[in-house]
Design a protein around this motif. Sequence first.
Motif, PDB file in Angstrom:
ATOM      1  N   PHE A   1       0.836  -1.204   0.000  1.00  0.00           N
ATOM      2  CA  PHE A   1       0.000   0.000   0.000  1.00  0.00           C
ATOM      3  C   PHE A   1       0.868   1.250   0.000  1.00  0.00           C
ATOM      4  CE2 PHE A   1      -1.965   3.441   2.405  1.00  0.00           C
ATOM      5  CZ  PHE A   1      -3.124   3.640   1.674  1.00  0.00           C
ATOM      6  N   LEU A   2       1.895   1.253   0.817  1.00  0.00           N
ATOM      7  CA  LEU A   2       2.758   2.423   0.948  1.00  0.00           C
ATOM      8  C   LEU A   2       3.464   2.727  -0.375  1.00  0.00           C
ATOM      9  CD1 LEU A   2       3.696   4.287   3.365  1.00  0.00           C
ATOM     10  CD2 LEU A   2       5.791   2.963   3.319  1.00  0.00           C
ATOM     11  N   ASP A   3       3.994   1.686  -1.007  1.00  0.00           N
ATOM     12  CA  ASP A   3       4.772   1.897  -2.219  1.00  0.00           C
ATOM     13  C   ASP A   3       3.888   2.206  -3.421  1.00  0.00           C
ATOM     14  OD1 ASP A   3       7.407   1.843  -3.526  1.00  0.00           O
ATOM     15  OD2 ASP A   3       6.615   0.115  -4.597  1.00  0.00           O
ATOM     16  N   GLU A   4       2.820   1.423  -3.601  1.00  0.00           N
ATOM     17  CA  GLU A   4       1.984   1.573  -4.793  1.00  0.00           C
ATOM     18  C   GLU A   4       1.046   2.762  -4.712  1.00  0.00           C
ATOM     19  OE1 GLU A   4       2.098  -0.079  -7.647  1.00  0.00           O
ATOM     20  OE2 GLU A   4       3.830  -1.201  -6.895  1.00  0.00           O
ATOM     21  N   HIS A   5       0.409   2.967  -3.573  1.00  0.00           N
ATOM     22  CA  HIS A   5      -0.631   3.990  -3.472  1.00  0.00           C
ATOM     23  C   HIS A   5      -0.112   5.333  -2.964  1.00  0.00           C
ATOM     24  CE1 HIS A   5      -3.833   1.122  -4.349  1.00  0.00           C
ATOM     25  NE2 HIS A   5      -3.152   0.260  -3.600  1.00  0.00           N
ATOM     26  N   LEU A   6       0.677   5.308  -1.905  1.00  0.00           N
ATOM     27  CA  LEU A   6       1.140   6.570  -1.336  1.00  0.00           C
ATOM     28  C   LEU A   6       2.348   7.132  -2.076  1.00  0.00           C
ATOM     29  CD1 LEU A   6       0.712   6.003   2.511  1.00  0.00           C
ATOM     30  CD2 LEU A   6      -0.943   6.758   0.804  1.00  0.00           C
ATOM     31  N   TRP A   7       3.334   6.271  -2.318  1.00  0.00           N
ATOM     32  CA  TRP A   7       4.571   6.779  -2.926  1.00  0.00           C
ATOM     33  C   TRP A   7       4.414   7.026  -4.430  1.00  0.00           C
ATOM     34  CZ3 TRP A   7       8.797   9.013  -1.231  1.00  0.00           C
ATOM     35  CH2 TRP A   7       9.886   9.136  -2.090  1.00  0.00           C
ATOM     36  N   LYS A   8       4.038   5.978  -5.178  1.00  0.00           N
ATOM     37  CA  LYS A   8       3.980   6.112  -6.631  1.00  0.00           C
ATOM     38  C   LYS A   8       2.827   6.977  -7.106  1.00  0.00           C
ATOM     39  CE  LYS A   8       6.282   1.708  -7.653  1.00  0.00           C
ATOM     40  NZ  LYS A   8       6.156   0.374  -8.280  1.00  0.00           N
ATOM     41  N   HIS A   9       1.679   6.894  -6.407  1.00  0.00           N
ATOM     42  CA  HIS A   9       0.514   7.657  -6.869  1.00  0.00           C
ATOM     43  C   HIS A   9       0.490   9.077  -6.319  1.00  0.00           C
ATOM     44  CE1 HIS A   9      -3.985   8.557  -6.883  1.00  0.00           C
ATOM     45  NE2 HIS A   9      -3.585   8.637  -8.114  1.00  0.00           N
ATOM     46  N   VAL A  10       0.588   9.215  -5.007  1.00  0.00           N
ATOM     47  CA  VAL A  10       0.467  10.544  -4.394  1.00  0.00           C
ATOM     48  C   VAL A  10       1.761  11.344  -4.534  1.00  0.00           C
ATOM     49  CG1 VAL A  10       0.101  11.806  -2.239  1.00  0.00           C
ATOM     50  CG2 VAL A  10      -1.320   9.817  -2.779  1.00  0.00           C
ATOM     51  N   VAL A  11       2.862  10.779  -4.039  1.00  0.00           N
ATOM     52  CA  VAL A  11       4.117  11.537  -3.975  1.00  0.00           C
ATOM     53  C   VAL A  11       4.712  11.793  -5.353  1.00  0.00           C
ATOM     54  CG1 VAL A  11       6.464  11.561  -3.063  1.00  0.00           C
ATOM     55  CG2 VAL A  11       4.606  10.662  -1.666  1.00  0.00           C
ATOM     56  N   MET A  12       4.822  10.759  -6.171  1.00  0.00           N
ATOM     57  CA  MET A  12       5.500  10.905  -7.451  1.00  0.00           C
ATOM     58  C   MET A  12       4.639  11.568  -8.514  1.00  0.00           C
ATOM     59  SD  MET A  12       8.379   9.825  -6.550  1.00  0.00           S
ATOM     60  CE  MET A  12       9.217   9.897  -8.134  1.00  0.00           C
ATOM     61  N   LYS A  13       3.318  11.345  -8.478  1.00  0.00           N
ATOM     62  CA  LYS A  13       2.467  11.891  -9.532  1.00  0.00           C
ATOM     63  C   LYS A  13       1.874  13.246  -9.179  1.00  0.00           C
ATOM     64  CE  LYS A  13      -0.430   9.606 -11.940  1.00  0.00           C
ATOM     65  NZ  LYS A  13      -1.539   8.741 -12.379  1.00  0.00           N
TER      66      LYS A  13
END
Length: 343
Positions: free
Chosen positions: A214-226
Motif C-alpha cells: 500500500f505504501l509503495d503503490e498507493h502513497l509513494w507512486k501515486h500521491v508523492v510521485m504523480k
Amino acid sequence: MFEVLKESLMITSFVFAMMLVIEYVNILTRGEWQKKLAKRLLGQYLLAAGLGAVPGCLGAFAVVAMYTHGILGIGAVVAAMIATSGDEAFVLFAMVPRQAAVITAGLFILGTASGYFTDIVIMKKRKAFRGQPDYRFPIHQEDFCTCLPQGSILAQQWKKCIPARGILTVVLITIILTFATGFLGPSRWDWIRVSIIVVSATALFIVSTAPDHFLDEHLWKHVVMKHVPRIFLWTAGTMFVLYFLTEHLELDLEKIVQQGKWIVLVSACLIGLIPESGPHMLFVTLYAQGMIPVSILVAGSIVQDGHGMLPILAYSRTSFVKIKGINFAVGIILGTIMMMLGF
C-alpha cells in the motif's frame, strides 16, 4: 519572494498530508456498498456526487470505472464531474477552508440535481446511456489491501523498512515541526495550525503502520510521485507570476479583473474544458487573494474536473463531449446568474 516560496511550501505540505489520508480512507471504504447504492436512481447521483466531492481524482475515477462497467449512467458521471474539482480542491481547502467547504457542499447539491436532469430530461432513456459492461481499459483502480494488519507493526513494517516509508516518515515529522514552530503556516496557535498538525500526524500514523504494498503503490507512486510535484509547481508558479505582476509591474489585478470580469468568467469555463489538473489553479489563487468573485471560481469548478475525465476520453469521445458540454453549459449559466446577483 521568500514569503511566496514559504506560502507555496505550506500549501503543498498540507495538500500532501491530506492526500495521504484521503488515499488511505478510499482504500479502507472500498466495497460492495457502492454497487448496492448505485442500483437506485437517486442513489446513483448521491453516490457519484459524493465521490466527486472528495478532493483529488480517486472519486472521479471510481465513478468512471462504474460507468464503463454498466453500473452507472451518464447522468451519474455528470454529477461526479460537476461535484469534483480535482487536485485544486486540496489547494482551495488549504488556502480558504471555510469557503472551500461551502463551495464543495454547493457543488455536491448541484451535481446531484444536474445528474438527475441529464438522465431524465436531456437523455430521456437513461439505460441507453449507460456504459458497456465489462469494457476494460487502463484506469486507476485500487486493489484490495489490508491497510492495518494484525500483529506487531514494528516487526512487520519497520524490521525491513523500505525507502518510501523512511522518506515519508522524515518528511511528515519535518512538516509537523515546521508548523508547530511557526516556520510555516500561521504565526500563532489557531484552528488552522492545529488542523494541519492533526492531519499531518494522522498521515504519519498511516505511513508508520501501512503495509509495504500500500505504501509503495498507493502513497509513494501515486500521491508523492504523480501529484505532489505537479501541485507544488502549479501553485508556486501561479503565485510567483501574480507576485511579479503586482509587485514589480505594479498592476492592479483586482481592478483589471473587475473591468473584464465577464471575459474572465468565460475564460475560466473554457480553461475548465482541459481534462487536466493545474490550469484552474490560477483561479483558485486569484479567489483566495480576493481578486475574483466567487461566481468565477464556482463556474470554473463546475466545468473543470482535474484529470477525472481522461479515462472517459479513452473510452468514448462521444460521451466525453456530451459530459463536458453539459458541464460547460451548467457552469456558464450558473456563473452568469451569480455574477448578475453580485456574487
